[in-house]
Structures are given as structure tokens and as C-alpha cells.
Design a protein around this motif. Structure first.
Motif, PDB file in Angstrom:
ATOM      1  N   ASN A 193      -0.288  -5.344   0.745  1.00 48.05           N
ATOM      2  CA  ASN A 193      -0.670  -6.781   1.003  1.00 48.05           C
ATOM      3  C   ASN A 193      -1.792  -6.924   2.171  1.00 48.05           C
ATOM      4  O   ASN A 193      -2.498  -8.052   2.129  1.00 48.05           O
ATOM      5  N   ASP A 194      -1.997  -5.842   2.900  1.00 46.70           N
ATOM      6  CA  ASP A 194      -3.108  -5.781   3.767  1.00 46.70           C
ATOM      7  C   ASP A 194      -4.385  -5.300   3.123  1.00 46.70           C
ATOM      8  O   ASP A 194      -4.500  -4.321   2.535  1.00 46.70           O
ATOM      9  N   GLN A 195      -5.517  -6.137   3.011  1.00 47.55           N
ATOM     10  CA  GLN A 195      -6.559  -5.838   2.658  1.00 47.55           C
ATOM     11  C   GLN A 195      -7.513  -4.680   3.206  1.00 47.55           C
ATOM     12  O   GLN A 195      -8.140  -4.072   2.241  1.00 47.55           O
ATOM     13  N   ASP A 196      -7.255  -4.622   4.384  1.00 49.07           N
ATOM     14  CA  ASP A 196      -7.646  -3.211   5.077  1.00 49.07           C
ATOM     15  C   ASP A 196      -7.259  -1.986   4.557  1.00 49.07           C
ATOM     16  O   ASP A 196      -7.953  -0.975   4.866  1.00 49.07           O
ATOM     17  N   MET A 197      -6.366  -1.885   3.899  1.00 51.16           N
ATOM     18  CA  MET A 197      -5.664  -0.654   3.477  1.00 51.16           C
ATOM     19  C   MET A 197      -5.648  -0.463   1.833  1.00 51.16           C
ATOM     20  O   MET A 197      -5.686   0.526   1.316  1.00 51.16           O
ATOM     21  N   MET A 198      -6.798  -1.303   1.235  1.00 50.74           N
ATOM     22  CA  MET A 198      -7.024  -1.310  -0.405  1.00 50.74           C
ATOM     23  C   MET A 198      -8.075  -0.203  -0.361  1.00 50.74           C
ATOM     24  O   MET A 198      -8.904   0.237   0.310  1.00 50.74           O
ATOM     25  N   PRO A 199      -7.622   0.897  -1.439  1.00 47.60           N
ATOM     26  CA  PRO A 199      -8.720   1.904  -1.954  1.00 47.60           C
ATOM     27  C   PRO A 199      -9.963   1.184  -2.397  1.00 47.60           C
ATOM     28  O   PRO A 199      -9.886   0.050  -2.617  1.00 47.60           O
ATOM     29  N   LEU A 200     -10.709   2.063  -3.014  1.00 48.47           N
ATOM     30  CA  LEU A 200     -12.024   1.613  -3.763  1.00 48.47           C
ATOM     31  C   LEU A 200     -12.150   1.036  -4.602  1.00 48.47           C
ATOM     32  O   LEU A 200     -12.657  -0.096  -5.106  1.00 48.47           O
ATOM     33  N   GLN A 201     -11.149   1.515  -5.625  1.00 47.22           N
ATOM     34  CA  GLN A 201     -10.977   0.837  -6.946  1.00 47.22           C
ATOM     35  C   GLN A 201     -10.613  -0.651  -6.646  1.00 47.22           C
ATOM     36  O   GLN A 201     -11.131  -1.457  -7.573  1.00 47.22           O
ATOM     37  N   ASN A 202      -9.644  -1.057  -6.045  1.00 45.67           N
ATOM     38  CA  ASN A 202      -9.175  -2.514  -5.694  1.00 45.67           C
ATOM     39  C   ASN A 202     -10.585  -3.310  -5.041  1.00 45.67           C
ATOM     40  O   ASN A 202     -10.525  -4.326  -5.516  1.00 45.67           O
ATOM     41  N   VAL A 203     -11.166  -2.724  -4.279  1.00 42.88           N
ATOM     42  CA  VAL A 203     -12.423  -3.420  -3.731  1.00 42.88           C
ATOM     43  C   VAL A 203     -13.234  -3.603  -4.632  1.00 42.88           C
ATOM     44  O   VAL A 203     -13.942  -4.612  -4.660  1.00 42.88           O
ATOM     45  N   MET A 204     -13.572  -2.585  -5.725  1.00 40.82           N
ATOM     46  CA  MET A 204     -14.641  -2.871  -6.889  1.00 40.82           C
ATOM     47  C   MET A 204     -14.026  -4.003  -7.591  1.00 40.82           C
ATOM     48  O   MET A 204     -14.778  -4.844  -8.075  1.00 40.82           O
ATOM     49  N   ILE A 205     -12.672  -3.986  -8.085  1.00 42.24           N
ATOM     50  CA  ILE A 205     -12.271  -5.108  -8.814  1.00 42.24           C
ATOM     51  C   ILE A 205     -12.412  -6.283  -8.130  1.00 42.24           C
ATOM     52  O   ILE A 205     -12.795  -7.432  -8.864  1.00 42.24           O
TER      53      ILE A 205
END
Length: 311
Positions: free
Chosen positions: A239-251
């Protein structure tokens, strides 16, 4: 007794088997040309979109505006998008998270898979048939998404990086491939090492794994690509956006059509384009797989086919 005279090695051996089976006719020139054309179009269909993505990521805001979006013909190259992405912020943090999760997850998955496959490849191991049947059953029957989520939640793994590794750490298919390869190793070689006093772990480390480099390289690449490209577990358990990996940021970039926090100033000043940022993130996500795949390509045929002979 009539002496048998060996034929000199320099003479052609006309009795050797032909490369092509007798029932398969020789390909015509039109057939060869058609295959060449088909392969050329297939390569262009794969490489042309990649070319557009790379060129657009290296284009300035002015060039992208003149092209009306995606750029096909480069007009000047700039690395502003990559420099801004790697200067810190959400994308840099996501890339580091993806790298660490890929490294740790691949090591853990390989360790468990190799140990499990080696145990199942030894016919005298305790309960190996029942364990093998249990693993095979998981390939056809699954508990489903909701029970898996409830299990992860009950273990306290939500909002944890372990949620990106443990739920998908083991692939039964990869274990079966490793098991089939391990079964191809000569039993006499293992028995001789056991007579010399070597234990199972030493046999695995000093004999089995050095002889299985091809399949180990292939399975390692499979796990690494799986962890690097994974996005579903992060979107489900984090749920924490700061923990998201690169693929999720790309999406998020592609869906929301906006730049990450920290890059909006550069876009407002005209140095960057939001489209260039999106394409640059895609290149960063594809680059590790594109770089590592050629080094493991030579092991694909030997590792996969030999590992699938038995099992």
C-alpha cells in the motif's frame, strides 16, 4: 584371413548419413526466399517498436512535439530524461527496490529449487514419490487469489518486501526441469564420491552443480526475469507507494500520463517531455533482460532439452 584396409581420412565418406532425412525433400529457392522474408518481417515487427521507444526516450520536447508524439526518426539525441530519472526520486528508488528484490528472490528460489530437485532425483530419498505427486498437483489445482491473500495477510507479510518474494518463490516447472537434469548425471559418479566419504551436500556442491551449469543458468534467468517483471504481487500486497518496484511505477506513469514527483519542474521548464519520461522508464525496465539474455542463450537448448528428457 583377408586384411582390411582402412580408407584414408582425406577421402570423402559417401556412405555417411545425409544431414536431411531421405523423406524430406530439398527446399526450393522460393521456399528459402519465403522463409527469409518471413523472418525479416518478424524481426522488424519486434525491433521497430523497440526502436521507437528508445528514440523517443532520447528525444527533446521540441522533437516530440514536432513528431506529434512518438518519434521514428531521431533529430538530435539528449540524455536529459535518463539523467533526471537517475538523479534520485521515485524512479531511482523503485529501480533499486527491483534490483534488490530480484537478487534476493533469485538466490532464495534457486537454493530451494536446487535442494528440492536434488532430493527428488534420488530414488532412495524419504517420501520422494509422495512429495513429487504433491508438487505436480499444485500445477493443476490452486487455492485461488483470495485464500492466498488471506494467508499472506495472516502471516503479516503485507507492506513487506517478503510479500514480493515468498508467494511466488517456487516454480514446480523449474524444479522438474532441474530434477530431470540431475537424473541424467551418472549414478556411478555419485556412488564413487559417497564411497570416498562425501555427504549429500558435498556431492551436490562439488559434483552435481558443476555438471549442471547449463540448466542452472537457464533456471536462474527464468527466476530473475520473473522477479524483475513482476508487478501483480506489489499492487496486491503493498500500500506504500515508496515501496513500489520499477514495473509498478512504469504502469502508473503509462496509465496516469504524468511524471513522477520531482520531475514536474523540469517538464514545466521545457527540458523534458512526459512521453520521453515514460519511454525512458520502459527502456530501464527492459535493459537488464536484454543485456543478460544473450549470455544465457547458449545454454537454452542444452539446459532445457536435456532437463526435459526424464522426469
Amino acid at each position: 584371413m583377408t586384411a582390411v584396409i582402412d580408407q584414408p581420412a582425406s577421402e570423402p565418406r559417401w556412405w555417411t548419413a545425409p544431414e536431411r532425412p531421405a523423406w524430406e525433400e530439398k527446399p526450393s529457392q522460393a521456399g528459402l526466399a519465403g522463409k527469409g522474408v518471413a523472418l525479416t518481417f518478424a524481426c522488424l515487427a519486434i525491433l521497430f517498436p523497440l526502436w521507437i521507444v528508445v528514440v523517443t526516450s532520447l528525444s527533446s520536447r521540441k522533437t516530440i512535439n514536432e513528431a506529434g508524439g512518438l518519434v521514428m526518426v531521431p533529430k538530435g539525441i539528449t540524455f536529459v530524461a535518463y539523467r533526471e530519472l537517475l538523479s534520485g526520486g521515485q524512479v531511482t528508488r523503485a529501480a533499486v527496490i527491483s534490483i534488490l528484490v530480484t537478487l534476493v528472490g533469485t538466490l532464495f528460489s534457486m537454493a530451494v529449487s536446487v535442494l528440492c530437485a536434488y532430493g527428488l532425483s534420488r530414488s532412495g530419498s524419504l517420501g520422494h514419490r509422495w512429495i513429487l505427486m504433491l508438487l505436480l498437483a499444485t500445477m493443476f489445482f490452486s487455492a485461488g487469489l483470495i485464500p492466498t491473500y488471506l494467508l499472506v495477510q495472516s502471516l503479516g507479510l503485507t507492506d513487506s518486501y517478503l510479500a514480493l518474494i515468498l508467494p511466488s518463490a517456487i516454480s514446480v516447472f523449474n524444479i522438474l526441469v532441474l530434477r530431470g537434469f540431475f537424473m541424467e548425471i551418472s549414478p556411478e559418479l555419485i556412488d564413487s564420491a559417497r564411497i570416498d566419504g562425501a555427504g549429500d551436500l558435498r556431492i551436490l556442491w562439488r559434483i552435481v552443480m558443476p555438471l549442471s551449469r547449463a540448466v542452472l543458468a537457464v533456471i536462474t534467468l527464468f527466476y530473475a526475469v520473473g522477479y524483475w517483471s513482476a508487478w501483480f504481487n506489489a499492487s496486491l500486497y503493498l500500500n506504500d507507494q515508496d515501496m513500489m518496484p520499477l514495473q509498478n511505477v512504469m504502469i502508473q506513469l503509462v496509465q496516469k500520463q504524468e511524471a513522477p514527483v520531482g520531475l514536474s519542474q523540469a517538464i514545466r521548464t521545457g527540458q523534458l517531455s512526459g512521453l520521453a519520461i515514460q519511454m525512458a522508464v520502459m527502456v530501464m525496465a527492459l535493459l537488464p533482460v536484454a543485456v543478460l539474455s544473450p549470455f544465457v542463450q547458449k545454454h537454452f537448448r542444452k539446459g532445457m532439452l536435456t532437463g526435459a528428457i526424464k522426469g
